[in-house]
Design an enzyme around this catalytic site. Structure first.
Site, mmCIF file in Angstrom:
data_model
loop_
_atom_site.group_PDB
_atom_site.id
_atom_site.type_symbol
_atom_site.label_atom_id
_atom_site.label_comp_id
_atom_site.label_asym_id
_atom_site.label_seq_id
_atom_site.Cartn_x
_atom_site.Cartn_y
_atom_site.Cartn_z
ATOM 1 C CG HIS A 268 77.559 -109.768 22.893
ATOM 2 N ND1 HIS A 268 78.192 -110.598 22.008
ATOM 3 C CD2 HIS A 268 77.316 -108.607 22.205
ATOM 4 C CE1 HIS A 268 78.330 -109.974 20.849
ATOM 5 N NE2 HIS A 268 77.814 -108.765 20.937
ATOM 6 C CG HIS A 308 78.226 -118.774 19.236
ATOM 7 N ND1 HIS A 308 77.545 -118.355 18.124
ATOM 8 C CD2 HIS A 308 79.090 -117.784 19.554
ATOM 9 C CE1 HIS A 308 77.988 -117.164 17.778
ATOM 10 N NE2 HIS A 308 78.916 -116.789 18.627
ATOM 11 C CG ASP A 364 84.217 -114.347 24.821
ATOM 12 O OD1 ASP A 364 85.168 -113.689 24.383
ATOM 13 O OD2 ASP A 364 83.034 -114.005 24.711
HETATM 14 N N1 ACO Z 1 75.962 -123.603 30.037
HETATM 15 C C1 ACO Z 1 74.941 -124.431 30.357
HETATM 16 N N2 ACO Z 1 73.834 -124.585 29.602
HETATM 17 C C2 ACO Z 1 73.753 -123.833 28.488
HETATM 18 C C3 ACO Z 1 74.766 -122.942 28.096
HETATM 19 C C4 ACO Z 1 75.902 -122.848 28.917
HETATM 20 N N3 ACO Z 1 76.915 -122.024 28.601
HETATM 21 N N4 ACO Z 1 74.410 -122.323 26.941
HETATM 22 C C5 ACO Z 1 73.212 -122.811 26.627
HETATM 23 N N5 ACO Z 1 72.801 -123.732 27.557
HETATM 24 C C6 ACO Z 1 71.573 -124.544 27.527
HETATM 25 C C7 ACO Z 1 70.367 -123.726 27.944
HETATM 26 O O1 ACO Z 1 70.122 -123.810 29.330
HETATM 27 C C8 ACO Z 1 69.288 -124.387 27.113
HETATM 28 O O2 ACO Z 1 68.970 -125.606 27.723
HETATM 29 P P1 ACO Z 1 67.430 -126.129 27.736
HETATM 30 O O3 ACO Z 1 67.108 -126.396 26.287
HETATM 31 O O4 ACO Z 1 67.439 -127.336 28.603
HETATM 32 O O5 ACO Z 1 66.612 -124.994 28.297
HETATM 33 C C9 ACO Z 1 69.990 -124.740 25.805
HETATM 34 O O6 ACO Z 1 71.368 -124.914 26.165
HETATM 35 C C10 ACO Z 1 69.865 -123.664 24.721
HETATM 36 O O7 ACO Z 1 70.298 -122.429 25.281
HETATM 37 P P2 ACO Z 1 69.764 -121.006 24.821
HETATM 38 O O8 ACO Z 1 69.988 -120.030 25.939
HETATM 39 O O9 ACO Z 1 68.362 -121.141 24.289
HETATM 40 O O10 ACO Z 1 70.728 -120.710 23.598
HETATM 41 P P3 ACO Z 1 70.983 -119.293 22.942
HETATM 42 O O11 ACO Z 1 71.354 -119.547 21.538
HETATM 43 O O12 ACO Z 1 69.837 -118.366 23.203
HETATM 44 O O13 ACO Z 1 72.207 -118.723 23.791
HETATM 45 C C11 ACO Z 1 74.363 -118.121 24.468
HETATM 46 C C12 ACO Z 1 73.496 -118.620 23.311
HETATM 47 C C13 ACO Z 1 73.763 -116.818 25.059
HETATM 48 C C14 ACO Z 1 75.766 -117.796 23.963
HETATM 49 C C15 ACO Z 1 74.428 -119.218 25.556
HETATM 50 O O14 ACO Z 1 74.994 -120.404 25.028
HETATM 51 C C16 ACO Z 1 75.189 -118.767 26.804
HETATM 52 O O15 ACO Z 1 74.607 -118.129 27.678
HETATM 53 N N6 ACO Z 1 76.528 -119.088 26.897
HETATM 54 C C17 ACO Z 1 77.336 -118.647 28.020
HETATM 55 C C18 ACO Z 1 77.741 -117.202 27.807
HETATM 56 C C19 ACO Z 1 78.783 -117.035 26.722
HETATM 57 O O16 ACO Z 1 79.772 -117.746 26.684
HETATM 58 N N7 ACO Z 1 78.566 -116.050 25.858
HETATM 59 C C20 ACO Z 1 79.510 -115.705 24.798
HETATM 60 C C21 ACO Z 1 78.971 -116.036 23.458
HETATM 61 S S1 ACO Z 1 80.169 -115.637 22.220
HETATM 62 C C22 ACO Z 1 80.059 -113.955 22.094
HETATM 63 O O17 ACO Z 1 79.048 -113.359 22.304
HETATM 64 C C23 ACO Z 1 81.255 -113.254 21.728
#
Ligand code: ACO
Length: 427
Positions: A268, A308, A364
């Site tokens: 987050h 996201h 971010d």
């Molecule tokens: N890098 C690589 N792969 C990713 C990323 C990433 N940043 N984000 C998602 N994926 C992939 C997952 O591995 C998954 O792949 P799969 O279908 O092969 O298993 C798919 O994309 C879907 O990912 P989920 O984790 O199910 O997506 P969710 O909506 O639950 O997560 C989140 C969203 C937590 C923001 C995620 O994209 C992430 O971890 N990003 C990196 C952390 C980040 O930047 N957070 C800030 C968000 S903005 C904020 O909170 C202010």
């Protein structure tokens, strides 16, 4: 003639049920009537992470994640970032519309009246080790505000609620600045109300020996923009925490500390810190392809600052921050890590792994580069997020408290433990 209902057939019993559809949702409680027998509790929905559950009706922030649209109270984020001030945006989020000049002057005065921090809280901050994570200190200090303002528990009184809201918005900035000063080993700067809210914040953070500290206008504008962009983002993890804690009618400072704690996680609001660490670890644009291959193979961390839950398109805040970063670098000098970030974005947006999963840079991805250019340590980045998000959290808290449909937050579970009663002491 189509009806606004959903007909569900339970294949276990052959019974059909007609559930009303309102605003694109069915009520989870309407599922409860679906039973296989009199002793059956009734059907529930299972939704870890609340990915498809609306937990509130809210008029504050609108997001269209597919189109990449973000509006506060109907106003596009791009217009607010270009023309508004942080406190004006806070007023908009809290009261529902932009203030007229007299309302704005009154609001600035009222919030400004609360920027002083009781010495108890200052001393509390100073008791932490100098290298304590600033976000841990921020959480502890905001929670401690409830010890000074026990009147905050009278949440049924609207005037009292507003007083706490003004305090929270003002004191979040002072707590952040004092936390930073303690982290650096420098004495605290007390607030100066001859400056704007952001100007005063920068002064509390950065004033050293100058008699009269005047913030650099480009940096002041950049922080104003970042604060507006971070002010609210509807039902995210931190806001949900604010609402969950607020739903028990706890005082708002306790709820605020809980919301900040939720923001602290790297998935987050601590992603900005993780992005900077990641960029430093990659080191140079030449290392980007190998890093992305490791991300795709799931061997290391994720590509932080990408992806996201809601945006399946370019995060509109990221576009504004990227532009703002260029302006800041004109003043501070260009950070070479920007080239690493640009190369990551360029390659990722052409790569099928990221394109097919609709992973775009989020808010971010570039914000940390601006804060680093202002010489802040990465550990301060999430605090810089929490200060402006405070106005979003309190807007949601006010909405929650006034909403007659809201109840104490209390989800159900699917119990997976022992069905049989167990006796203690038996192997
Ligand atoms: N890098 C690589 N792969 C990713 C990323 C990433 N940043 N984000 C998602 N994926 C992939 C997952 O591995 C998954 O792949 P799969 O279908 O092969 O298993 C798919 O994309 C879907 O990912 P989920 O984790 O199910 O997506 P969710 O909506 O639950 O997560 C989140 C969203 C937590 C923001 C995620 O994209 C992430 O971890 N990003 C990196 C952390 C980040 O930047 N957070 C800030 C968000 S903005 C904020 O909170 C202010």
């Amino acid at each position: 003639m189509f009806r606004e209902t959903l007909t569900v057939t339970d294949n276990r019993t052959g019974s059909s049920y007609e559930l009303p559809i309102e605003q694109g949702t069915v009520k989870a409680l309407d599922l409860r009537q679906i039973k296989v027998g009199d002793n059956d509790f009734g059907l529930m929905s299972y939704d870890p992470g609340l990915t498809n559950t609306a937990s509130a009706k809210s008029a504050i922030t609108f997001i269209d994640g597919d189109q990449g649209i973000l509006r506060y109270r109907g106003y596009p984020i791009e217009q607010l970032a270009a023309h508004s001030s942080y406190l004006e945006t806070a007023y908009l989020l809290i009261f529902g519309d932009l203030p007229d000049p007299a309302q704005l002057a009154g609001w600035v005065r009222d919030v400004g009246r609360h920027t002083m921090l009781h010495t108890n809280i200052q001393h509390l901050i100073e008791t932490f080790r100098y290298n304590a994570h600033p976000m841990s200190v921020f959480i502890s200090a905001t929670a401690s505000l409830s010890t000074l303002y026990p009147d905050a528990r009278r949440i049924a009184d609207p005037a009292n609620r507003l007083l706490q809201v003004e305090r929270m918005i003002a004191k979040a900035a002072t707590i952040a600045a004092f936390t930073y000063r303690h982290n650096q080993g420098w004495p605290c700067n007390f607030p100066d109300d001859s400056l704007s809210f952001i100007g005063n914040f920068l002064r509390m953070m950065f004033r050293m020996t100058e008699q009269r500290y005047l913030p650099n206008p480009v940096l002041e504008r950049a922080v104003n923009i970042l604060f507006i962009l971070h002010a609210d983002h509807e039902q995210n993890c931190g806001t949900n925490a604010m609402r969950v804690i607020g739903s028990s009618q706890a005082d708002p400072y306790s709820a605020l500390a809980g919301a900040a704690a939720a923001l602290y996680g790297p998935l987050h609001g601590a992603a900005n810190e993780a992005v900077l660490n990641m960029l430093e670890q990659i080191g140079s644009p030449a290392n980007v392809p190998a890093f992305l291959e490791r991300v795709k193979r799931g061997e290391g961390e994720r590509l932080m600052g990408f992806g996201h839950r809601v945006y399946k398109n370019y995060d509109p805040r990221c576009r504004i921050i990227k532009r703002t970063a260029e302006e800041v670098f004109e003043v501070t000098g260009r950070n070479p890590l920007l080239d690493v970030a640009l190369e990551l974005e360029r390659i990722a947006l052409q790569d099928d792994y990221f394109v097919s999963r609709k992973l775009y840079p989020n808010v971010d991805f570039y914000s940390g580069l601006i804060y680093r250019a202002m010489k802040l340590p990465a550990s301060m980045f999430t605090v810089m997020f929490a200060v402006p998000r405070t106005c979003g959290w309190v807007a949601h808290w006010l909405e929650l408290v006034a909403d007659p449909e809201q109840k104490i937050s209390r989800p159900r579970q699917i119990y997976t433990g022992s069905e049989a009663e167990r006796a203690p002491g038996r192997g």
